[in-house]
Design a protein around this motif. Structure first.
Motif, PDB file in Angstrom:
ATOM      1  N   SER A 298       0.881  -1.169   0.000  1.00  0.00           N
ATOM      2  CA  SER A 298       0.000   0.000   0.000  1.00  0.00           C
ATOM      3  C   SER A 298       0.914   1.212   0.000  1.00  0.00           C
ATOM      4  O   SER A 298       2.090   1.096  -0.349  1.00  0.00           O
ATOM      5  N   ASN A 299       0.410   2.339   0.442  1.00  0.00           N
ATOM      6  CA  ASN A 299       1.253   3.521   0.529  1.00  0.00           C
ATOM      7  C   ASN A 299       2.236   3.428   1.692  1.00  0.00           C
ATOM      8  O   ASN A 299       3.302   4.007   1.647  1.00  0.00           O
ATOM      9  N   ASP A 300       1.841   2.711   2.729  1.00  0.00           N
ATOM     10  CA  ASP A 300       2.669   2.525   3.923  1.00  0.00           C
ATOM     11  C   ASP A 300       1.848   1.663   4.888  1.00  0.00           C
ATOM     12  O   ASP A 300       0.622   1.780   4.927  1.00  0.00           O
ATOM     13  N   PRO A 301       2.493   0.814   5.687  1.00  0.00           N
ATOM     14  CA  PRO A 301       1.699  -0.001   6.615  1.00  0.00           C
ATOM     15  C   PRO A 301       0.940   0.842   7.649  1.00  0.00           C
ATOM     16  O   PRO A 301      -0.177   0.504   8.031  1.00  0.00           O
ATOM     17  N   GLN A 302       1.524   1.938   8.088  1.00  0.00           N
ATOM     18  CA  GLN A 302       0.834   2.795   9.056  1.00  0.00           C
ATOM     19  C   GLN A 302      -0.357   3.514   8.423  1.00  0.00           C
ATOM     20  O   GLN A 302      -1.374   3.735   9.071  1.00  0.00           O
ATOM     21  N   TYR A 303      -0.212   3.865   7.157  1.00  0.00           N
ATOM     22  CA  TYR A 303      -1.331   4.453   6.406  1.00  0.00           C
ATOM     23  C   TYR A 303      -2.483   3.459   6.365  1.00  0.00           C
ATOM     24  O   TYR A 303      -3.632   3.803   6.651  1.00  0.00           O
ATOM     25  N   LEU A 304      -2.177   2.218   6.019  1.00  0.00           N
ATOM     26  CA  LEU A 304      -3.199   1.175   5.962  1.00  0.00           C
ATOM     27  C   LEU A 304      -3.910   1.045   7.307  1.00  0.00           C
ATOM     28  O   LEU A 304      -5.141   1.023   7.385  1.00  0.00           O
ATOM     29  N   LYS A 305      -3.123   0.970   8.367  1.00  0.00           N
ATOM     30  CA  LYS A 305      -3.671   0.786   9.712  1.00  0.00           C
ATOM     31  C   LYS A 305      -4.504   1.994  10.149  1.00  0.00           C
ATOM     32  O   LYS A 305      -5.520   1.835  10.823  1.00  0.00           O
ATOM     33  N   SER A 306      -4.095   3.194   9.749  1.00  0.00           N
ATOM     34  CA  SER A 306      -4.837   4.390  10.159  1.00  0.00           C
ATOM     35  C   SER A 306      -6.205   4.482   9.482  1.00  0.00           C
ATOM     36  O   SER A 306      -7.159   4.971  10.069  1.00  0.00           O
ATOM     37  N   ILE A 307      -6.304   3.996   8.251  1.00  0.00           N
ATOM     38  CA  ILE A 307      -7.578   4.050   7.525  1.00  0.00           C
ATOM     39  C   ILE A 307      -8.431   2.813   7.826  1.00  0.00           C
ATOM     40  O   ILE A 307      -9.652   2.889   7.881  1.00  0.00           O
ATOM     41  N   ALA A 308      -7.779   1.682   8.003  1.00  0.00           N
ATOM     42  CA  ALA A 308      -8.474   0.415   8.277  1.00  0.00           C
ATOM     43  C   ALA A 308      -7.966  -0.134   9.604  1.00  0.00           C
ATOM     44  O   ALA A 308      -7.102  -1.016   9.627  1.00  0.00           O
ATOM     45  N   PRO A 309      -8.472   0.365  10.741  1.00  0.00           N
ATOM     46  CA  PRO A 309      -7.950  -0.049  12.049  1.00  0.00           C
ATOM     47  C   PRO A 309      -8.016  -1.550  12.306  1.00  0.00           C
ATOM     48  O   PRO A 309      -7.205  -2.082  13.065  1.00  0.00           O
ATOM     49  N   GLN A 310      -8.951  -2.246  11.666  1.00  0.00           N
ATOM     50  CA  GLN A 310      -9.074  -3.688  11.864  1.00  0.00           C
ATOM     51  C   GLN A 310      -8.050  -4.476  11.054  1.00  0.00           C
ATOM     52  O   GLN A 310      -7.894  -5.679  11.255  1.00  0.00           O
ATOM     53  N   TYR A 311      -7.331  -3.824  10.162  1.00  0.00           N
ATOM     54  CA  TYR A 311      -6.292  -4.469   9.357  1.00  0.00           C
ATOM     55  C   TYR A 311      -5.296  -5.158  10.287  1.00  0.00           C
ATOM     56  O   TYR A 311      -4.782  -4.559  11.219  1.00  0.00           O
ATOM     57  N   ALA A 312      -5.015  -6.438  10.016  1.00  0.00           N
ATOM     58  CA  ALA A 312      -4.119  -7.213  10.873  1.00  0.00           C
ATOM     59  C   ALA A 312      -3.105  -8.007  10.049  1.00  0.00           C
ATOM     60  O   ALA A 312      -2.712  -9.095  10.435  1.00  0.00           O
ATOM     61  N   GLY A 313      -2.671  -7.442   8.930  1.00  0.00           N
ATOM     62  CA  GLY A 313      -1.758  -8.168   8.066  1.00  0.00           C
ATOM     63  C   GLY A 313      -0.364  -7.597   7.996  1.00  0.00           C
ATOM     64  O   GLY A 313       0.359  -7.861   7.033  1.00  0.00           O
ATOM     65  N   GLU A 314       0.031  -6.850   9.028  1.00  0.00           N
ATOM     66  CA  GLU A 314       1.341  -6.194   8.996  1.00  0.00           C
ATOM     67  C   GLU A 314       2.495  -7.153   8.709  1.00  0.00           C
ATOM     68  O   GLU A 314       3.448  -6.778   8.035  1.00  0.00           O
ATOM     69  N   GLN A 315       2.406  -8.375   9.215  1.00  0.00           N
ATOM     70  CA  GLN A 315       3.504  -9.324   9.006  1.00  0.00           C
ATOM     71  C   GLN A 315       3.660  -9.735   7.550  1.00  0.00           C
ATOM     72  O   GLN A 315       4.701 -10.264   7.163  1.00  0.00           O
TER      73      GLN A 315
END
Length: 192
Positions: free
Chosen positions: A121-138
């Motif tokens: 994506s644009n950045d893992p933190q960007y993903l997490k900030s827009i989609a708080p339930q996102y749990a695929g960082e690994q």
């Protein structure tokens, strides 16, 4: 029979993110591009282009779609795109390709479709900030574009890499032709 590639359009979609891939696909006699919006009404891109889609989401023959393309745009971030969940989940569950770039990747994150896939994506933190339930960082890849199990994701600065991944997944050209196309549009290098 020509395969259908569905491109979702909405007010404020990032027109440049699909600008490299649509002309190439449109030249092919194997595919039909089907542009659709939720209502079927005209939409205005981020660049100010007013576009009349081919059809609406309810009239779309979902079972005929080979590939679903989701361009970016701030509507994904604000959550103003509604109604796409059933189509997107169905496409995913059937193992049919989905291609999402920039903010559209946050939508896949909201649907929990990236939790077990390599993606970007644009950045893992960007993903997490827009989609708080996102749990695929690994599984996050610091790459311009990634394909895993029929899901293509791309960074917002990577429309050429996004197009290349789409060309590969649909077999638009052979690998050598795709690489030539990529070198031309990415680096200005043409080889015969």
């Amino acid at each position: 029979m020509r395969q259908k590639i569905a491109v979702f359009l909405f007010d404020g979609f990032s027109d440049w993110e699909i600008a490299y891939l649509t002309p190439e696909i449109n030249k092919s006699e194997r595919f039909d591009l089907v542009y659709f919006s939720e209502s079927g009404d005209a939409v205005t891109s981020m660049g100010g282009l007013v576009i009349q889609p081919t059809t609406s989401l309810p009239a779309l023959a979902a079972e005929e779609i080979t590939l679903l393309i989701l361009p970016g745009g701030t509507a994904w971030e604000s959550g103003t795109v509604t109604g796409m969940d059933d189509l997107t989940k169905s496409q995913y569950e059937q193992g049919k390709p989905i291609a999402a770039i920039c903010a559209a990747t946050t939508y896949l994150g909201r649907l929990d479709l990236l939790n077990e896939l390599k993606h970007t994506s644009n950045d893992p933190q960007y993903l997490k900030s827009i989609a708080p339930q996102y749990a695929g960082e690994q599984h996050y890849q610091h790459s311009l574009a990634v394909t895993d199990r029929n899901v293509i994701t791309a960074n917002g600065i990577a429309p050429i890499e996004f197009a290349r991944e789409i060309f590969k997944i649909i077999g638009l050209y052979d690998d050598e032709q795709i690489e030539k196309w990529y070198q031309l549009f990415k680096n200005g290098v043409w080889s015969e």
